[in-house]
Design a protein around this motif. Structure first.
Motif, PDB file in Angstrom:
ATOM      1  N   MET A   1       0.904  -1.441  -0.043  1.00  0.00           N
ATOM      2  CA  MET A   1       0.018   0.143  -0.232  1.00  0.00           C
ATOM      3  C   MET A   1       1.131   0.953  -0.092  1.00  0.00           C
ATOM      4  SD  MET A   1      -2.930  -0.501   2.702  1.00  0.00           S
ATOM      5  CE  MET A   1      -4.018  -1.655   2.148  1.00  0.00           C
ATOM      6  N   ALA A   2       0.508   2.141  -0.909  1.00  0.00           N
ATOM      7  CA  ALA A   2       1.307   3.364  -0.619  1.00  0.00           C
ATOM      8  C   ALA A   2       0.871   4.766   0.446  1.00  0.00           C
ATOM      9  CB  ALA A   2       0.800   4.694  -1.875  1.00  0.00           C
ATOM     10  N   ARG A   3       1.601   5.384   0.848  1.00  0.00           N
ATOM     11  CA  ARG A   3       1.164   6.647   1.567  1.00  0.00           C
ATOM     12  C   ARG A   3       1.050   7.887   0.959  1.00  0.00           C
ATOM     13  NH1 ARG A   3       3.520   5.511   7.354  1.00  0.00           N
ATOM     14  NH2 ARG A   3       4.991   2.999   6.844  1.00  0.00           N
ATOM     15  N   LEU A   4       0.240   8.321   1.760  1.00  0.00           N
ATOM     16  CA  LEU A   4       0.048   9.664   0.941  1.00  0.00           C
ATOM     17  C   LEU A   4       1.377  10.334   0.640  1.00  0.00           C
ATOM     18  CD1 LEU A   4      -2.689  11.343  -0.233  1.00  0.00           C
ATOM     19  CD2 LEU A   4      -2.613  12.225   1.982  1.00  0.00           C
ATOM     20  N   ARG A   5       2.187  10.007   0.907  1.00  0.00           N
ATOM     21  CA  ARG A   5       3.187  11.368   1.187  1.00  0.00           C
ATOM     22  C   ARG A   5       3.826  10.700  -0.512  1.00  0.00           C
ATOM     23  NH1 ARG A   5       7.245  12.188   5.282  1.00  0.00           N
ATOM     24  NH2 ARG A   5       5.537  12.418   6.967  1.00  0.00           N
ATOM     25  N   GLU A   6       3.714   9.803  -0.940  1.00  0.00           N
ATOM     26  CA  GLU A   6       4.589   9.177  -1.931  1.00  0.00           C
ATOM     27  C   GLU A   6       4.228   8.885  -2.631  1.00  0.00           C
ATOM     28  OE1 GLU A   6       6.104   5.421   1.547  1.00  0.00           O
ATOM     29  OE2 GLU A   6       4.694   5.313  -0.104  1.00  0.00           O
ATOM     30  N   VAL A   7       2.688   9.417  -3.044  1.00  0.00           N
ATOM     31  CA  VAL A   7       1.498   9.669  -4.416  1.00  0.00           C
ATOM     32  C   VAL A   7       1.397  11.805  -4.591  1.00  0.00           C
ATOM     33  CG1 VAL A   7       1.152   7.272  -4.565  1.00  0.00           C
ATOM     34  CG2 VAL A   7      -0.854   8.821  -3.168  1.00  0.00           C
ATOM     35  N   SER A   8       1.837  11.674  -3.443  1.00  0.00           N
ATOM     36  CA  SER A   8       1.083  13.464  -3.638  1.00  0.00           C
ATOM     37  C   SER A   8       2.370  13.986  -3.902  1.00  0.00           C
ATOM     38  CB  SER A   8       0.442  13.556  -2.690  1.00  0.00           C
ATOM     39  OG  SER A   8       0.831  13.683  -1.175  1.00  0.00           O
ATOM     40  N   ARG A   9       2.224  15.259  -4.864  1.00  0.00           N
ATOM     41  CA  ARG A   9       2.903  16.153  -5.150  1.00  0.00           C
ATOM     42  C   ARG A   9       2.660  17.309  -3.722  1.00  0.00           C
ATOM     43  NH1 ARG A   9       2.356  20.746  -8.274  1.00  0.00           N
ATOM     44  NH2 ARG A   9      -0.295  20.815  -8.396  1.00  0.00           N
ATOM     45  N   HIS A  10       1.760  17.410  -3.576  1.00  0.00           N
ATOM     46  CA  HIS A  10       1.808  18.745  -2.850  1.00  0.00           C
ATOM     47  C   HIS A  10       0.141  17.915  -1.632  1.00  0.00           C
ATOM     48  CE1 HIS A  10       2.359  22.436  -0.449  1.00  0.00           C
ATOM     49  NE2 HIS A  10       1.072  22.600  -0.543  1.00  0.00           N
ATOM     50  N   VAL A  11       0.521  18.126  -0.589  1.00  0.00           N
ATOM     51  CA  VAL A  11      -0.543  18.341   0.922  1.00  0.00           C
ATOM     52  C   VAL A  11      -1.206  19.657   1.834  1.00  0.00           C
ATOM     53  CG1 VAL A  11      -1.690  16.963   2.003  1.00  0.00           C
ATOM     54  CG2 VAL A  11      -0.184  15.801   0.437  1.00  0.00           C
ATOM     55  N   ARG A  12      -1.801  19.992   1.845  1.00  0.00           N
ATOM     56  CA  ARG A  12      -1.223  21.426   2.532  1.00  0.00           C
ATOM     57  C   ARG A  12      -3.486  21.025   3.103  1.00  0.00           C
ATOM     58  NH1 ARG A  12      -2.758  26.517  -1.280  1.00  0.00           N
ATOM     59  NH2 ARG A  12      -5.255  25.769  -1.762  1.00  0.00           N
ATOM     60  N   SER A  13      -3.405  22.653   3.983  1.00  0.00           N
ATOM     61  CA  SER A  13      -4.491  22.328   4.437  1.00  0.00           C
ATOM     62  C   SER A  13      -4.135  23.976   5.114  1.00  0.00           C
ATOM     63  CB  SER A  13      -4.410  21.269   6.411  1.00  0.00           C
ATOM     64  OG  SER A  13      -3.182  22.109   6.726  1.00  0.00           O
ATOM     65  N   LYS A  14      -5.451  24.504   4.995  1.00  0.00           N
ATOM     66  CA  LYS A  14      -5.535  25.811   6.014  1.00  0.00           C
ATOM     67  C   LYS A  14      -7.011  25.797   6.598  1.00  0.00           C
ATOM     68  CE  LYS A  14      -7.371  26.669   1.113  1.00  0.00           C
ATOM     69  NZ  LYS A  14      -7.022  27.361  -0.610  1.00  0.00           N
ATOM     70  N   GLN A  15      -7.822  27.430   6.195  1.00  0.00           N
ATOM     71  CA  GLN A  15      -8.786  27.540   7.139  1.00  0.00           C
ATOM     72  C   GLN A  15      -9.708  27.655   5.624  1.00  0.00           C
ATOM     73  OE1 GLN A  15      -8.598  31.355   9.532  1.00  0.00           O
ATOM     74  NE2 GLN A  15      -8.075  32.605   7.845  1.00  0.00           N
ATOM     75  N   ALA A  16     -10.785  27.773   6.065  1.00  0.00           N
ATOM     76  CA  ALA A  16     -11.983  28.015   5.553  1.00  0.00           C
ATOM     77  C   ALA A  16     -12.692  28.715   5.477  1.00  0.00           C
ATOM     78  CB  ALA A  16     -12.528  26.920   4.226  1.00  0.00           C
ATOM     79  N   GLY A  17     -12.312  29.876   6.461  1.00  0.00           N
ATOM     80  CA  GLY A  17     -13.374  30.760   7.781  1.00  0.00           C
ATOM     81  C   GLY A  17     -13.590  30.132   9.154  1.00  0.00           C
ATOM     82  N   PRO A  18     -14.193  30.534   9.784  1.00  0.00           N
ATOM     83  CA  PRO A  18     -13.864  30.585  11.681  1.00  0.00           C
ATOM     84  C   PRO A  18     -14.778  29.038  11.773  1.00  0.00           C
ATOM     85  CG  PRO A  18     -15.553  32.094  11.058  1.00  0.00           C
ATOM     86  CD  PRO A  18     -15.519  31.683   9.766  1.00  0.00           C
ATOM     87  N   PHE A  19     -15.211  28.498  10.586  1.00  0.00           N
ATOM     88  CA  PHE A  19     -15.739  27.302  10.907  1.00  0.00           C
ATOM     89  C   PHE A  19     -15.582  25.939  10.494  1.00  0.00           C
ATOM     90  CE2 PHE A  19     -18.533  31.119  11.801  1.00  0.00           C
ATOM     91  CZ  PHE A  19     -18.538  30.576  13.441  1.00  0.00           C
ATOM     92  N   TRP A  20     -15.182  26.562   9.562  1.00  0.00           N
ATOM     93  CA  TRP A  20     -14.105  25.406   8.203  1.00  0.00           C
ATOM     94  C   TRP A  20     -12.709  24.919   8.160  1.00  0.00           C
ATOM     95  CZ3 TRP A  20     -17.337  21.613   6.338  1.00  0.00           C
ATOM     96  CH2 TRP A  20     -19.020  21.711   6.370  1.00  0.00           C
ATOM     97  N   VAL A  21     -12.525  24.299   7.898  1.00  0.00           N
ATOM     98  CA  VAL A  21     -10.863  23.494   7.578  1.00  0.00           C
ATOM     99  C   VAL A  21     -11.192  22.939   6.292  1.00  0.00           C
ATOM    100  CG1 VAL A  21      -8.675  22.473   7.704  1.00  0.00           C
ATOM    101  CG2 VAL A  21      -9.805  23.383  10.045  1.00  0.00           C
ATOM    102  N   THR A  22     -10.311  23.098   5.245  1.00  0.00           N
ATOM    103  CA  THR A  22     -10.054  22.587   4.112  1.00  0.00           C
ATOM    104  C   THR A  22      -9.074  22.109   3.733  1.00  0.00           C
ATOM    105  OG1 THR A  22     -11.642  24.292   2.983  1.00  0.00           O
ATOM    106  CG2 THR A  22      -9.862  23.061   1.664  1.00  0.00           C
ATOM    107  N   MET A  23      -8.952  20.527   3.269  1.00  0.00           N
ATOM    108  CA  MET A  23      -7.294  19.974   2.884  1.00  0.00           C
ATOM    109  C   MET A  23      -7.419  20.080   1.126  1.00  0.00           C
ATOM    110  SD  MET A  23      -5.850  18.537   5.337  1.00  0.00           S
ATOM    111  CE  MET A  23      -6.677  18.701   7.373  1.00  0.00           C
ATOM    112  N   ASP A  24      -5.935  20.286   0.688  1.00  0.00           N
ATOM    113  CA  ASP A  24      -6.012  19.610  -0.092  1.00  0.00           C
ATOM    114  C   ASP A  24      -4.801  19.289  -1.272  1.00  0.00           C
ATOM    115  OD1 ASP A  24      -7.929  21.805  -1.289  1.00  0.00           O
ATOM    116  OD2 ASP A  24      -6.199  23.836  -1.073  1.00  0.00           O
ATOM    117  N   ILE A  25      -5.199  17.890  -1.737  1.00  0.00           N
ATOM    118  CA  ILE A  25      -4.356  16.884  -2.607  1.00  0.00           C
ATOM    119  C   ILE A  25      -4.138  16.868  -3.204  1.00  0.00           C
ATOM    120  CG2 ILE A  25      -3.259  14.339  -1.504  1.00  0.00           C
ATOM    121  CD1 ILE A  25      -5.909  14.782   0.492  1.00  0.00           C
TER     122      ILE A  25
END
Length: 102
Positions: A1-25
Motif C-alpha cells: 500500500m502507498a502512503r499519501l506522502r508517496e503519491v502526492s505532489r503537495h498536501v496542504r491544509s488551511k482555514q476556510a472561514g472561522p468554522f471550516w478547514v480545507t485539505m488540498d491533496i
C-alpha cells in the motif's frame, strides 16, 4: 500500500472561514489521482475520527483537471477560540501524510 506522502505532489491544509478547514491533496499525476481519489482512507469517516468532526458534514470534492482532491470539514472549535491550537489550520495536513491508501 502507498502512503499519501508517496503519491502526492503537495498536501496542504488551511482555514476556510472561522468554522471550516480545507485539505488540498495534489496527486503526482493523473494515474495516482484516478487510483486514490475515492480511497476509503480519505473517506468522511476517517476525517471524522482524525479531526473530531461529524462525517456527515465532510465534503469530498475531486478536481480532475488539477489531479486534486479537496476535502473540507467543520472545525472542532471556532477559529480564534480559547481552545485554538492552530489558528490558520496550516498544520492539520500532517496527520494525513502517513495514511495508507488502497
Amino acid at each position: 500500500m502507498a502512503r499519501l506522502r508517496e503519491v502526492s505532489r503537495h498536501v496542504r491544509s488551511k482555514q476556510a472561514g472561522p468554522f471550516w478547514v480545507t485539505m488540498d491533496i495534489w496527486f503526482d499525476g493523473p494515474g495516482s489521482f484516478e487510483r486514490y481519489k475515492a480511497s476509503p482512507a480519505l473517506s468522511p469517516d476517517v476525517f471524522g475520527q482524525l479531526f473530531g468532526t461529524d462525517p456527515a458534514l465532510v465534503k469530498h470534492i475531486p478536481v480532475p483537471e488539477l489531479n486534486l482532491v479537496k476535502i473540507s470539514y467543520p472545525r472542532a472549535t471556532p477559529q480564534g477560540g480559547i481552545l485554538e491550537r492552530d489558528m490558520h489550520s496550516g498544520q492539520q495536513y500532517v496527520r494525513l501524510l502517513d495514511i495508507e491508501l488502497d
